[in-house]
Scaffold this motif. Structure first.
Motif: not given
Length: 102
Positions: A9-28
């Motif tokens: 989650x923190x890496x997603x937030x840090x890479x907010x621009x390049x990350x277009x979306x979350x496809x799945x997160x079965x374990x959170x």
């Protein structure tokens, strides 16, 4: 009590621009991600890492399957992820294709 390292989650937030979306997160999204690695099909998959696939399609699915077995925290796939990635026990992110090309 603080966590021992960055999470997916923190890496997603840090890479907010390049990350277009979350496809799945079965374990959170709280899995630890100690590093971000651009991995090619024959590269080792470090445990506890966010793996960036350099291409999509069948190669990304094969890399993600290895990432699950290797204990990676997540895999990031450029462009629109293949449907086969949704069934893996791994967080899958969709990222800007330019991120994977680095």
């Amino acid at each position: 009590m603080s966590r021992p390292g960055p999470t997916v989650k923190s890496l997603m937030e840090a890479l907010e621009g390049p990350v277009h979306g979350l496809v799945s997160a079965p374990r959170g999204l709280d899995a630890l991600a100690h590093s971000v690695v651009v991995a090619h099909p024959d590269d080792p998959v470090p445990p506890g890492s966010l793996i960036v696939a350099p291409t999509g399609g069948a190669e990304a699915v094969a890399l993600a399957e290895r990432a699950v077995r290797g204990g990676a925290g997540a895999v990031a796939v450029p462009g629109t992820p293949d449907d086969g990635l949704r069934d893996l026990d791994l967080a899958v992110l969709s990222v800007d294709p330019a991120l994977a090309a680095t």
